[in-house]
Write a protein that holds these residues in place. Structure first.
Motif, PDB file in Angstrom:
ATOM      1  N   PRO A 216       0.793  -1.220   0.000  1.00  0.00           N
ATOM      2  CA  PRO A 216       0.000   0.000   0.000  1.00  0.00           C
ATOM      3  C   PRO A 216       0.839   1.290   0.000  1.00  0.00           C
ATOM      4  O   PRO A 216       0.279   2.355  -0.190  1.00  0.00           O
ATOM      5  N   SER A 217       2.174   1.181   0.206  1.00  0.00           N
ATOM      6  CA  SER A 217       2.975   2.414   0.230  1.00  0.00           C
ATOM      7  C   SER A 217       2.993   3.065  -1.146  1.00  0.00           C
ATOM      8  O   SER A 217       2.984   4.268  -1.282  1.00  0.00           O
ATOM      9  N   GLY A 218       3.066   2.248  -2.183  1.00  0.00           N
ATOM     10  CA  GLY A 218       3.036   2.753  -3.548  1.00  0.00           C
ATOM     11  C   GLY A 218       1.864   2.148  -4.289  1.00  0.00           C
ATOM     12  O   GLY A 218       0.882   1.742  -3.670  1.00  0.00           O
ATOM     13  N   SER A 219       1.984   2.081  -5.613  1.00  0.00           N
ATOM     14  CA  SER A 219       0.851   1.566  -6.392  1.00  0.00           C
ATOM     15  C   SER A 219       1.139   0.241  -7.089  1.00  0.00           C
ATOM     16  O   SER A 219       0.282  -0.287  -7.772  1.00  0.00           O
TER      17      SER A 219
ATOM     18  N   ALA B 198      11.143  -0.619   4.186  1.00  0.00           N
ATOM     19  CA  ALA B 198       9.725  -0.972   4.234  1.00  0.00           C
ATOM     20  C   ALA B 198       9.318  -1.468   5.619  1.00  0.00           C
ATOM     21  O   ALA B 198       8.170  -1.817   5.835  1.00  0.00           O
TER      22      ALA B 198
ATOM     23  N   ASP C   1     -13.559  -0.653   5.816  1.00  0.00           N
ATOM     24  CA  ASP C   1     -13.196   0.087   7.023  1.00  0.00           C
ATOM     25  C   ASP C   1     -13.774  -0.542   8.292  1.00  0.00           C
ATOM     26  O   ASP C   1     -13.153  -0.499   9.344  1.00  0.00           O
TER      27      ASP C   1
ATOM     28  N   LEU D  12     -11.492  -3.283   9.167  1.00  0.00           N
ATOM     29  CA  LEU D  12     -10.233  -2.755   9.684  1.00  0.00           C
ATOM     30  C   LEU D  12     -10.398  -2.270  11.125  1.00  0.00           C
ATOM     31  O   LEU D  12      -9.507  -2.462  11.960  1.00  0.00           O
TER      32      LEU D  12
ATOM     33  N   ILE E  83      -8.192  -3.360  14.371  1.00  0.00           N
ATOM     34  CA  ILE E  83      -7.431  -2.456  15.239  1.00  0.00           C
ATOM     35  C   ILE E  83      -7.878  -2.593  16.685  1.00  0.00           C
ATOM     36  O   ILE E  83      -7.046  -2.625  17.596  1.00  0.00           O
TER      37      ILE E  83
ATOM     38  N   LEU F 109      -5.841  -5.188   5.562  1.00  0.00           N
ATOM     39  CA  LEU F 109      -5.401  -5.419   6.941  1.00  0.00           C
ATOM     40  C   LEU F 109      -3.900  -5.193   7.068  1.00  0.00           C
ATOM     41  O   LEU F 109      -3.428  -4.564   8.013  1.00  0.00           O
ATOM     42  N   GLN F 110      -3.152  -5.711   6.089  1.00  0.00           N
ATOM     43  CA  GLN F 110      -1.699  -5.593   6.195  1.00  0.00           C
ATOM     44  C   GLN F 110      -1.233  -4.150   6.008  1.00  0.00           C
ATOM     45  O   GLN F 110      -0.106  -3.828   6.347  1.00  0.00           O
ATOM     46  N   SER F 111      -2.120  -3.294   5.480  1.00  0.00           N
ATOM     47  CA  SER F 111      -1.718  -1.900   5.338  1.00  0.00           C
ATOM     48  C   SER F 111      -1.908  -1.121   6.633  1.00  0.00           C
ATOM     49  O   SER F 111      -1.411  -0.018   6.759  1.00  0.00           O
ATOM     50  N   VAL F 112      -2.637  -1.676   7.606  1.00  0.00           N
ATOM     51  CA  VAL F 112      -2.825  -0.926   8.854  1.00  0.00           C
ATOM     52  C   VAL F 112      -2.414  -1.655  10.141  1.00  0.00           C
ATOM     53  O   VAL F 112      -2.218  -0.997  11.157  1.00  0.00           O
ATOM     54  N   VAL F 113      -2.326  -2.976  10.138  1.00  0.00           N
ATOM     55  CA  VAL F 113      -1.866  -3.648  11.368  1.00  0.00           C
ATOM     56  C   VAL F 113      -0.581  -4.434  11.108  1.00  0.00           C
ATOM     57  O   VAL F 113      -0.342  -4.901  10.000  1.00  0.00           O
ATOM     58  N   ASP F 114       0.233  -4.545  12.151  1.00  0.00           N
ATOM     59  CA  ASP F 114       1.519  -5.226  12.015  1.00  0.00           C
ATOM     60  C   ASP F 114       1.473  -6.687  12.445  1.00  0.00           C
ATOM     61  O   ASP F 114       2.428  -7.415  12.222  1.00  0.00           O
TER      62      ASP F 114
ATOM     63  N   ARG G 233       2.191   5.122   6.947  1.00  0.00           N
ATOM     64  CA  ARG G 233       1.458   4.045   7.612  1.00  0.00           C
ATOM     65  C   ARG G 233       0.678   4.584   8.815  1.00  0.00           C
ATOM     66  O   ARG G 233      -0.466   4.202   9.055  1.00  0.00           O
TER      67      ARG G 233
ATOM     68  N   ARG H  23      -2.309   6.303   7.502  1.00  0.00           N
ATOM     69  CA  ARG H  23      -3.252   5.329   6.957  1.00  0.00           C
ATOM     70  C   ARG H  23      -4.042   4.650   8.081  1.00  0.00           C
ATOM     71  O   ARG H  23      -5.255   4.494   8.013  1.00  0.00           O
ATOM     72  N   THR H  24      -3.322   4.239   9.122  1.00  0.00           N
ATOM     73  CA  THR H  24      -3.970   3.534  10.221  1.00  0.00           C
ATOM     74  C   THR H  24      -4.934   4.458  10.954  1.00  0.00           C
ATOM     75  O   THR H  24      -6.036   4.071  11.327  1.00  0.00           O
TER      76      THR H  24
ATOM     77  N   THR I 232       6.521   8.241  -3.613  1.00  0.00           N
ATOM     78  CA  THR I 232       6.171   7.325  -2.527  1.00  0.00           C
ATOM     79  C   THR I 232       7.448   6.958  -1.787  1.00  0.00           C
ATOM     80  O   THR I 232       8.425   6.625  -2.438  1.00  0.00           O
TER      81      THR I 232
END
Lengths: 787, 214
Positions: free
Chosen positions: A112-115, A178, A333, A336, A340, A372-377, B87, B90-91, B171
């Motif tokens: 999700p950091s880039g495209s 990353a 959302d 998500l 969270i 999910l992987q774009s907001v939780v670790d 991030r 985003r979160t 980015t």
């Protein structure tokens, strides 16, 4: 000679820098170094020859950036650059060294950091690998995103049978750009079955030492180390460590054990390689002892199953009305926010199940895992009964997940375990088969053993199989509980497997279920349960796990326990009052007060009246204040959020009275293809939500076709599109064109907004409305829907 | 290494729409919280390189040629707050949009401050020489498509993980690329302001009768 033969040596000497050497020989500014394979092969060959003569046994062809993205405007094809690069290296090696296809990162960030999507990256890598028939090995170097490496390694595995080496680049904080930790890299790559892993570039040998040491704790694979010749000077780009010092530092690194392939990166020359050869000649290879338990990871973070870890069970539609509705409405959302809240409550791992007959489970699973992987670790557990859903998720998952699940039935064993092996996951093994769940502990133990044996025969590490001995409802089968625990104990001690259990089934049909659940969980932990699958938001359940860890002497000095319970801060309250008028609560941003006021009003007024005579006017006045410059943007949003709490109350009230929830109309929102700025769109979403419209949020970087398909399927009358950059206005125009070409959408209105748009431009590209800000969008929605 | 101790509040408020709105205690708390989180998460990284202008391939369009008048060399630079900041934002979007807009504004202001500090480093290193102000792809008629060339010259994807996507969006998103003309003799100070900004037509600040710091 091949790579297998080479591995019989104690140490394998790699080559040194290519890029900095080419710069020295007159590479022009901005020129792509790999094109020299065609224009100046002699220069490249000379560099290779220097390394081979210095003792390198494996050299990397000059193909680091020879991918379709970087070569796009160079006038050279990937195939010709790679073919020439390998040919040149082979000629220089003259049989004295093997030649690797050197593969660097594509040069764009992954979602999700880039495209860049997984498939795009995969195809770029595949193109490189197919051009490298003549190479002896595939060597991925300087990688920073584990998801990108996974795409590369899978492209290699699926398109050739050459050995695969992977080296990543870490910063001094022991993470890649990353965010990948050493553990996450080692677990993911060893899982995928590569032949060696390690580190290169970014730092000098002394700074890399702690990173290599960390690698030795997590992997049994031969480790690669290729440091820079120290740290570069920022402007002159020169490096400071001399060859002998470089070799001495590497010699100390070799002492950690398991390090087998050594060479140099930026700033190194044949002199460094010669010095390296001198310190490794005659030295015996030694292997470090790996002291880590089985573990899983996300793209950034590893979780070692060395103590009980909580798996959160809430991402699952079974028995949850709101969750089902969210899946049908594509409301990612909502999912998500569930994730969270579980992580905040103490979940170490999240189970992900999105199986619902009304939706395409495979497509939804992929979307949800990515989101999910774009907001939780935390690592995820992929939960589906369908092998094709599991495989689609395993492909794009960043890290090493758990697969939930396989069972003792032949059909399951033969379809699920090969996927677990191929993608390098851990797996939950259910102790049941075609005859159901055996009544006795002995029966379940036998199935567990069958699963573990089969996994072993496929080359899966038995430690990566986590057995679920299955919880039965104690009100139906009272003797079952102790059989489950007996089986769990035997699996743990005799098979030496980790164990997991879904806990809350135990109490079904009994009063005071929490009490039974809580005690059963404690009993199971005492028998050796490693992975309780629970609702982490249930304080008593997560609390029981925390307390157990204190009492079992796992949580040293009760540090986690104290941290969890001692730091509850008293909540800050600006106004302490039960009786705040709804309008004041909204303008003041007071959520719970507003909800209470709404509840009170519902006793005396009807819902629609409250919306129209209280909520909307209050929101309008906040909006007006914003337009007049009296309040800040976050305050406007806060008020909208408060209004949302009021709407929730109203919805609850209506559902209770079996009335249809209030919705003024459905609106699709999306940030157009190629654009990854979505804050503006999300502000619009909050406001529309709170004026009573139902928003279907398709997210950012959205394909025009998805927008049109969703609009047709859901019979949409208004679409809102956002674009922040001049470069993405084209996608906006394209999306509008596609909507206009769709007969089913002839009545659909399109509103557009974004920093670079103007009214004139919006009209020019065929939009119905230009919205200058979020408040304006609400006004346009009122026009469209008439309310 | 560049580190930030604080973030320019005035600029943040400007980004948040109404810089003249009345400050409340609640808003102040939110600003403090977000400032701390951005300072903790941001990992500023940067690169710069002095290049001969004629060979750089970066003299495209009229705006840059005017800007680089009398300069034979230029310093190409880039800076990023890293992917952690993206991030975090985003979160935060999932749970709290009002906080998100503040985080976003804080991060933008922080990126700008990193660039100012970097400019300072470059100026110190070129003591005795003269620099034009920072000019970025997208200003005036300077093509945004040059982002890729900027990053290639600096080897930014490999060295600091800074890339662009197919639409030339940098980015991680809180990042900047820029070029400054370098000369041995004093430069005519060209006016920096709305006229040379390509956002002039749609700028929210201008509509509100305000100015950004450009």
């Amino acid at each position: 000679m091949n790579f297998k033969d080479l591995l019989k040596n104690d140490y394998i000497i790699l080559d040194g820098a290519m890029g900095t050497m080419l710069q020295k020989s007159g590479l022009k500014l901005g020129e792509i170094p790999e094109t020299l394979n065609l224009s100046h092969p002699e220069t490249v060959k000379e560099i290779h020859r220097g390394y081979v003569e210095a003792g390198a046994q494996l050299v990397c062809a000059n193909t680091f950036g020879a991918n379709g993205y970087k070569l796009k405007d160079s006038g050279c094809s990937v195939r010709e650059v790679i073919k020439a690069g390998i040919k040149t290296a082979k000629e220089a090696a003259g049989g004295r060294a093997l030649v690797a296809l050197d593969v660097g990162p594509i040069g764009q960030l992954m979602e999700p950091s880039g495209s860049m999507s997984f498939d795009t990256a995969y195809n770029y890598f595949k193109e490189e690998i197919l051009a490298a028939e003549d190479a002896d090995v595939i060597f991925f170097e300087t990688m920073t995103d584990l998801l990108e490496v996974r795409a590369g390694v899978l492209a290699a595995k699926e398109n050739c049978d050459k050995p695969i080496l992977v080296s990543m680049t870490f910063e001094e904080n022991k993470r890649t750009f990353a965010g990948a930790s050493v553990a996450a890299a080692a677990l993911t790559l060893e899982g995928l079955g590569v032949d060696a892993v390690g580190v290169n570039c970014s730092l000098g040998p002394d700074e890399l030492a702690p990173i290599v040491e960390e690698f030795t704790k997590w992997t049994t694979l031969p480790i690669i180390v290729k440091p820079n010749a120290g740290l570069p000077d920022p402007n002159s780009n020169t490096y400071s460590v001399l060859p002998d010092d470089f070799a001495q530092s590497l010699s100390r690194i070799i002492d950690f054990g398991t390090v087998k392939l050594v060479g140099g990166c930026c700033g190194t020359t044949p002199d460094y390689i010669r010095a390296l050869k001198a310190v490794t000649d005659g030295r015996e290879y030694k292997k470090a002892a790996v002291n880590k338990d089985t573990a899983i990871c996300s793209g950034t973070t590893a979780v070692e199953i060395s103590e009980p870890r909580v798996i959160g069970e809430r991402i699952n539609p079974t028995g949850k009305k709101l969750f089902k509705q969210a899946l049908i409405n594509n409301d990612i959302d909502y999912i998500l926010s569930q994730a969270i809240s579980q992580v905040n409550a103490g979940a170490d791992i999240l189970d992900v199940n999105v199986g619902l007959p009304e939706i395409d489970e495979k497509e939804m699973m992929v979307r949800v895992i990515k989101a999910l992987q774009s907001v939780v670790d935390v690592p995820l557990q992929i939960d589906s009964t369908k092998p094709d859903v599991l495989e689609a998720a395993l492909r794009i998952y960043n890290g090493k997940p758990i697969v939930n699940s396989v069972n003792g039935e032949e059909k399951s064993l033969s379809s699920v375990l090969p996927l677990v092996k191929k993608y390098g996951a851990s797996v939950i093994g259910l102790a049941l088969d075609e005859d159901g769940i055996p009544k006795t502990a002995e029966g379940r133990f036998k199935i567990a053993k069958r699963i573990v044996d089969r996994a072993k025969s496929l080359g899966i590490n038995p430690k990566d199989v986590y057995i679920d001995c299955l919880t039965l409802t104690v009100s139906a089968e009272q003797a079952g509980c102790m059989e489950t625990l007996k089986a769990l104990h035997r699996v743990k001690t005799e098979l030496e497997c980790k164990t997991c259990l879904g806990v809350s089934n135990i109490s079904f049909g009994l009063p005071n279920r929490p009490l039974i659940n809580h005690i059963f969980l404690t009993m199971a932990l005492e028998e050796g349960l490693d992975l309780p699958i629970i609702n982490p938001n249930d304080e008593d359940m997560t609390g029981a796990v925390r307390a157990y860890k204190v009492l079992a002497n796992i949580d040293k000095n009760s540090a986690d326990f104290i941290n969890s319970y001692n730091s509850v801060k008293p909540e800050k309250r600006v106004i302490q009052s039960e009786h705040v008028a709804l309008s004041d609560a909204i303008t003041g941003g007071l959520k719970s007060e507003a909800a209470n006021a709404t509840k009170k009003l519902l006793e005396i007024k009807n819902a629609m009246d409250i919306v129209n005579s209280e909520l909307i006017p209050a929101l309008d006045s906040v909006g007006e204040n914003f337009e007049k410059g009296k309040i800040f943007l976050p305050q406007l949003i806060q008020s909208a959020n408060v209004a949302q709490a009021c709407f929730e109350e109203i919805k609850k009230h209506l559902t209770k009275n079996n009335a249809a929830p209030v919705s003024k109309g459905k609106i699709i929102l999306a940030t157009v293809k190629g654009d990854i700025h979505d804050i503006g769109k999300n502000i619009v979403k909050v406001l529309l939500d709170n004026y009573g419209y139902t928003v279907i949020d398709l997210g950012r970087d959205v394909e025009p076709k998805l927008i049109v398909d969703t609009a047709v399927k859901q019979n949409i009358k208004m679409i809102g599109l956002s674009a922040l950059m001049t470069t993405t206005l084209g996608s906006m125009e394209e999306t509008i064109r596609l909507v206009r070409e769709t007969p089913e959408l002839k009545d659909c209105k399109i509103a557009v907004g974004g920093a670079v748009l103007t009214h004139d431009y919006a009209m020019k590209i065929g939009a119905d409305y230009y919205c200058r800000d979020a408040k304006d969008t609400v006004d346009k929605a009122k026009e469209v829907f008439g309310i | 290494m560049i580190t930030l101790e604080s973030i320019n509040r005035a600029e943040v408020l400007l980004y948040l729409g109404n810089s003249r709105a009345e400050m409340t205690e609640k808003m102040e708390l939110l600003l403090d919280e977000c400032e701390n989180e951005i300072l903790k998460t941001a990992a500023p990284k940067y690169l710069y390189k002095t290049v001969p202008l004629a060979e750089s391939g970066l003299l495209v369009g009229e705006s840059i040629k005017r800007h680089m008048q009398d300069c034979e060399y230029a310093v190409v630079m880039c800076a990023t707050l890293g992917s952690g900041t993206d991030r975090l934002i985003r979160t935060s979007q999932v749970t709290d949009m009002s906080k998100t807009v503040v985080l976003d504004a804080m991060a933008s202001a922080a990126a700008e401050q990193v660039c100012n500090k970097l400019e300072h480093i470059i100026a110190n290193e070129n003591d005795g020489k003269f620099l034009t102000w920072r000019f970025s792809p997208g200003y005036g008629d300077y093509p945004i498509e040059l982002q890729k060339a900027f990053l290639t010259i600096l080897d930014a994807p490999r060295k600091i993980g800074l890339c662009t996507n197919d639409n030339f969006i940098l980015t991680p998103t809180k990042s900047v690329t820029a070029i400054m003309g370098l000369s041995n003799s004093p430069l005519e100070q060209k006016r920096r302001g709305c006229a040379s900004c390509n956002m002039a037509k749609t700028c929210k600040f201008r509509k509100a009768g305000e100015r950004c710091e450009f």
